[in-house]
Each structure stands twice: as C-alpha cells, then as structure tokens.
Design an enzyme around this catalytic site. Structure first.
Site, PDB file in Angstrom:
ATOM      1  N   GLY A 267       0.840  -1.192   0.000  1.00 10.89           N
ATOM      2  CA  GLY A 267       0.000   0.000   0.000  1.00 10.89           C
ATOM      3  C   GLY A 267       0.875   1.242   0.000  1.00 10.89           C
ATOM      4  O   GLY A 267       0.522   2.281   0.557  1.00 10.89           O
TER       5      GLY A 267
ATOM      6  N   ALA B  29       0.843   5.153   4.252  1.00 10.76           N
ATOM      7  CA  ALA B  29       2.265   4.885   4.019  1.00 10.76           C
ATOM      8  C   ALA B  29       3.051   6.187   3.889  1.00 10.76           C
ATOM      9  O   ALA B  29       4.131   6.345   4.480  1.00 10.76           O
ATOM     10  CB  ALA B  29       2.440   4.026   2.776  1.00 10.76           C
TER      11      ALA B  29
ATOM     12  N   ARG C 182      -0.656  -1.317  -6.281  1.00 10.40           N
ATOM     13  CA  ARG C 182      -1.173  -1.558  -7.641  1.00 10.40           C
ATOM     14  C   ARG C 182      -0.807  -0.440  -8.606  1.00 10.40           C
ATOM     15  O   ARG C 182      -0.789  -0.638  -9.822  1.00 10.40           O
ATOM     16  CB  ARG C 182      -2.694  -1.721  -7.584  1.00 10.40           C
ATOM     17  CG  ARG C 182      -3.131  -3.000  -6.896  1.00 10.40           C
ATOM     18  CD  ARG C 182      -4.627  -3.112  -6.771  1.00 10.40           C
ATOM     19  NE  ARG C 182      -5.178  -2.084  -5.889  1.00 10.40           N
ATOM     20  CZ  ARG C 182      -6.342  -2.177  -5.272  1.00 10.40           C
ATOM     21  NH1 ARG C 182      -7.081  -3.257  -5.430  1.00 10.40           N
ATOM     22  NH2 ARG C 182      -6.770  -1.207  -4.506  1.00 10.40           N
TER      23      ARG C 182
ATOM     24  N   HIS D  20      -8.109   2.261  21.011  1.00 16.27           N
ATOM     25  CA  HIS D  20      -7.151   3.123  21.710  1.00 16.27           C
ATOM     26  C   HIS D  20      -7.446   3.242  23.203  1.00 16.27           C
ATOM     27  O   HIS D  20      -6.585   2.993  24.050  1.00 16.27           O
ATOM     28  CB  HIS D  20      -7.169   4.524  21.096  1.00 16.27           C
ATOM     29  CG  HIS D  20      -6.747   4.581  19.672  1.00 16.27           C
ATOM     30  ND1 HIS D  20      -5.903   3.660  19.102  1.00 16.27           N
ATOM     31  CD2 HIS D  20      -7.036   5.458  18.676  1.00 16.27           C
ATOM     32  CE1 HIS D  20      -5.707   3.970  17.832  1.00 16.27           C
ATOM     33  NE2 HIS D  20      -6.376   5.054  17.557  1.00 16.27           N
TER      34      HIS D  20
ATOM     35  N   ARG E 118      -1.222  13.497  30.301  1.00 16.17           N
ATOM     36  CA  ARG E 118      -1.724  14.041  29.039  1.00 16.17           C
ATOM     37  C   ARG E 118      -0.926  13.456  27.879  1.00 16.17           C
ATOM     38  O   ARG E 118       0.294  13.581  27.821  1.00 16.17           O
ATOM     39  CB  ARG E 118      -1.629  15.570  29.026  1.00 16.17           C
ATOM     40  CG  ARG E 118      -2.362  16.170  27.826  1.00 16.17           C
ATOM     41  CD  ARG E 118      -2.442  17.679  27.897  1.00 16.17           C
ATOM     42  NE  ARG E 118      -1.109  18.253  27.862  1.00 16.17           N
ATOM     43  CZ  ARG E 118      -0.752  19.341  28.530  1.00 16.17           C
ATOM     44  NH1 ARG E 118      -1.610  19.942  29.323  1.00 16.17           N
ATOM     45  NH2 ARG E 118       0.475  19.823  28.422  1.00 16.17           N
TER      46      ARG E 118
ATOM     47  N   GLN F  62      -1.772  14.017  24.470  1.00 16.48           N
ATOM     48  CA  GLN F  62      -1.678  15.018  23.417  1.00 16.48           C
ATOM     49  C   GLN F  62      -2.635  16.161  23.749  1.00 16.48           C
ATOM     50  O   GLN F  62      -3.639  15.934  24.416  1.00 16.48           O
ATOM     51  CB  GLN F  62      -2.009  14.427  22.046  1.00 16.48           C
ATOM     52  CG  GLN F  62      -3.457  13.963  21.892  1.00 16.48           C
ATOM     53  CD  GLN F  62      -3.754  13.350  20.530  1.00 16.48           C
ATOM     54  OE1 GLN F  62      -2.932  12.673  19.940  1.00 16.48           O
ATOM     55  NE2 GLN F  62      -4.934  13.606  20.033  1.00 16.48           N
TER      56      GLN F  62
ATOM     57  N   MET G 230       0.120  16.924  38.572  1.00 13.04           N
ATOM     58  CA  MET G 230      -0.819  16.699  39.647  1.00 13.04           C
ATOM     59  C   MET G 230      -0.736  17.884  40.609  1.00 13.04           C
ATOM     60  O   MET G 230       0.058  18.804  40.399  1.00 13.04           O
ATOM     61  CB  MET G 230      -0.527  15.372  40.345  1.00 13.04           C
ATOM     62  CG  MET G 230       0.854  15.264  40.951  1.00 13.04           C
ATOM     63  SD  MET G 230       1.295  13.578  41.465  1.00 13.04           S
ATOM     64  CE  MET G 230      -0.033  13.158  42.570  1.00 13.04           C
TER      65      MET G 230
END
Length: 484
Positions: free
Chosen positions: A39, A45, A74, A273, A386, A388, A395
C-alpha cells in the site's frame, strides 16, 4: 486554604543514547533486513510509515549497509516516482538534505495486484536480490511486511506473502506481518479476520499495531505504576474515586464523513485506543516484563469488565455532521460517546468537533477524610497523564520531572517489530475480549435502537454526558489548570 501546585515537564532535545535507545539496544544482529510496505502509494504509508522509517534511519536504528525498503502497490510507478511522492512528507531543512537523499535511495518499488501471484513473485525476486547482494546467509535474513492497506484485503495479501514471499528461518531469520486497525467491525468479523490470518501465520509472527500503545507516556504507565513506591498503596479502589480516559478533537470529520460513518467514534477510538489505555491503568502487576505476561494481565482486565448497560452510555452527533454529502441523511453514527466501564469505576470519553483537542488519563482520588484545610472547594486531587497535545504528567503537587522529546509512536512500534517484542501489540485473545465488551452496544446502535443526541460543534458534547459522569462519581475540578 491549602495551596496547590503542579508537576511540570521540561522539554530538551532527544538523543539516540537516551531512553529510546536503552529500550531498544538489543536489536538482533542477524542477516540483512527487508522492510516491505504494502500500500506504498497510499496516504497511511506516505504520512506515517515512511516518515517513521526515515526517523529510525536518521537516528541510526536502521543501517544502510543492512536494510532495504520495498514499496508495493497496484499503482504503476518507477522507483523515482515513489521517492518523489514520499519526499514531501519527510522532514525538511538544509541539514537534512543528505539524510533524506540517502534514505530515499534505500527504497525500491514493485507494482502488482494484491490477489495474483505475478506481482508477489516479482517482489520476492527483488527482495532475494537484495539479500544476495548483502551476502546474507540463507535462513538468516529478516522480512517485515507492513500492511498499510484496508483490512478487507488482509487475507488475500497474507495468502500471497505466505505462498510466494516467505524466507527460510533456520538460522535466526524471520518473516513478520504488521497489520493496522480496524481489526473487524464487531466480534464476529474480528474473529473471522483473525482466523484467516491465523491459518497462515503463527501468533508470534503477527503484530496488530495500535499506535496509541507506542506513545511514550502510554508505554511509561507500567513504570509509573509499578516502579514508584508512593503509587503502590494509592492505586486501588480505596483511594481512587474514578478514572477518566478522554479523547477530544476540536474538528469534525473534515471530508472523511463517508469513511467515518462506517465506523463511528466507538469503533474508531474507544474500542481500541482507549480500551488499551484502560488495560494499562487497571491491570495487576505482571510477574515479569515479558510481553506475554503483560498481555496476560491486560486480557484479565478486559474479561473482568461488566457488560455495558444502556444507562451507562451517552451518544452524540454534532450538528452539521450530516451536511457532508457522503454521510446518509438518516445517519445515527455517533461522533461522541461517554461510556462507563464498571471495573473499579472508569469511563471512556471520545468525541469530534468539541471545544478542545486533547487526550488524557485523569485519575481522581477520593476526598480527604476530615477536611481540616477546607480545600474541597478546590476539587479533588488528580493525577493527570496528558497524551496530546504536548505530552505531560502533572498533579496537585510541586515537583519537577524532566522529559525528553520522544520518537513518534510508529517509529517505536516498527522497531519493536524488528526486535520481536510484542508487548505493545494486540494479541488475538485480547482483541476478542475487547470486541466482546462493545459488540452488543454497537449492534444496537447499528440497528437504530440507541440514538445519538445532537450537540453543537465547539461544545463539551451533550449535557447528558456531564450528568452521566456526575452520577458515576466524577467531581469537576474548579479553577483553570496550567499547561505544564
């Protein structure tokens, strides 16, 4: 009033000799390595796989004297055509010009169908010529096939690889397959896909990639939990009130409405995720750091999750979603979901077109007994990881924690594949257990039995979601948090 502070993270340049190198210092030194990107002309990719390979090359983890990269798809292209397509997605700058040029020269392109022998026979010939040119002993060479393809073609591509592109492995060589999510659309389709691939390759050869598991702070969760004494007595239901695992985007489907509508936010984000993050937050201490011991504990978490009830779910769809001409006018696909996992009370929340962009794990502790400082109005203690934007740990304490600029998730996971380390990849029984949690709910959504509530773009999502979190025991922290 009790004072509060935050735990700050300081950026500094990442060097090859720091944490990433330490984690991956035992890359096997056997025969030459061929990385085959199937691919190769597609967006995944160009935008993710090749840039990750370039960064590994630039950092010295892929050596030009032993590795060669093959693109296969392809589309009729020459070697230079593919290199030109990739070039625009690699880091720019005068200081990188030579590195980019040298990297691109490692790439060769082969064109062919995904379901016919001729193209794969030509691919095998090209790989073999590279192996011979490197004087690689037969049986010692390594072949990594990265399927940057739709899952619908995985079975036929795997059949072609098995039939025409395997190498001998009697002297330490190997053939490994990396497959991208989504791994099916429900339990039945995932099991069918696993069976089709499992008939061709053994489980140690299959790497089901979830790039969230390659994020630095996700990988550090086990270290934070089990290598720090002060967390050990606190990380339990006696001290923790609830855990939020949040994924928010401040944009909508952005022209991908037709694709997104086939999956929805639960299949796209929560089932994979966020559920993977849940496992790392909730799992018991493994007996060792061997990949199978860690994945055993993750499966135990998934198998312990109580079936989801309708009253523990709020679905939403942002207003304007169906204005996309590729989205059906009667679409019930959720772009927002809050789900309560009854496993020491955790919840997952994900949504598009919200008021902020972030992904985080928020561990909220119970109120302190006997509040002599009258600080409950400040909110509960929270430990936040975090993911992102701008990875951070903070804290309500005053301390410092140095942080390195870390490699992209895809880079780390590709290197793990070369090492043969499956710790951060999804095992088949793990995949099955994850789908078992969500398949009944997804089928009710698909059949229109569970409706998505409208919400305005740029908002927090449906107000019912906040009400659900309040019923689950989450207490909103007052005051604005600083960004570490």
């Amino acid at each position: 009033m009790a004072a509060s502070g935050e735990w700050h993270c300081e950026k500094r340049p990442f060097s090859k000799n720091e944490s990433f190198a330490r984690d991956n210092e035992n890359v096997p030194e056997t025969g030459c390595l061929s990385i085959i990107v199937l691919g190769a002309s597609g967006d995944l990719a160009k935008k993710k796989t090749f840039p990750a390979l370039f960064n590994l090359y630039r950092q010295g983890f892929l050596q030009s004297n032993e590795v060669h990269i093959f693109g296969y798809s392809r589309t009729k292209l020459s070697d230079d055509d593919l290199r030109d397509r990739i070039r625009g997605y690699l880091p720019q700058g005068k200081e990188l010009t030579n590195d980019v040029s040298d990297f691109l020269q490692l790439i060769k392109y082969v064109s062919g169908s995904y379901d016919a022998p001729e193209g794969f026979q030509e691919l095998d010939k090209a790989i073999s010529e590279h192996e011979i040119s490197k004087n690689s002993t037969e049986g010692s060479s390594r072949r990594l096939f990265y399927l940057a393809l739709p899952p619908s073609v995985y079975p036929q591509v795997c059949k072609m690889i098995k039939s025409y592109c395997m190498n001998k492995s009697d002297l330490g060589g190997w053939t490994r397959i990396v497959v991208e999510k989504p791994f099916g659309k429900d339990l039945a389709s995932a099991e069918e896909l696993s069976s089709q691939i499992g008939e061709l390759f053994d489980e140690p050869q299959i790497y089901r990639i979830d790039h969230y598991l390659g994020k630095e702070l996700v990988q550090n969760l086990l270290v934070l939990r089990f290598a720090n004494r002060f967390f050990l007595p606190l990380w339990n239901r006696d001290n923790i009130a609830n855990v939020q695992i949040v994924f928010r985007e401040d944009f909508g489907t952005e022209g991908r409405g037709g694709y997104f509508d086939q999956y929805g936010i639960i299949r796209d984000i929560i089932q994979n995720h966020l559920l993977q993050v849940l496992c790392l937050v909730a799992m018991e201490k493994p007996v060792s750091l061997k990949p199978e011991h860690i994945r055993d504990e993750k499966v135990k978490v998934l198998q312990s999750v109580v079936p989801i009830k309708d009253e523990e779910v709020v679905l939403g769809q942002y207003q304007g979603y169906k204005d996309d001409p590729t989205v059906p006018n009667d679409s019930n696909t959720p772009t927002f979901a809050t789900v309560i996992y009854v496993y020491t009370m955790k919840d997952g929340k994900a949504g598009k077109a919200l008021n902020s962009r972030k992904a985080e794990i928020r561990v909220q502790f119970k109120d302190v007994p006997g509040d002599i400082f009258k600080c409950q109005k400040q909110g509960r203690n929270e430990f936040v990881i975090r993911l992102q934007p701008s990875e951070a740990i903070y804290m309500k304490l005053t301390a410092t924690l140095p942080r390195v600029v870390i490699p992209e998730a895809y880079e780390r996971l590709i290197l793990d594949t070369i090492k043969g380390d499956q710790q951060h990849f999804v095992r088949r029984d793990e995949l099955k257990a994850a789908w078992e949690i969500f398949t009944p709910l997804l089928h009710r959504i698909d059949q229109g039995e569970f409706k998505s509530l409208p919400y305005k773009p740029g908002s927090r999502g449906p107000v019912e979601a906040d009400e659900l979190l309040e019923r689950a025991g989450y207490v909103q922290t007052h005051g604005k948090e600083k960004n570490p």
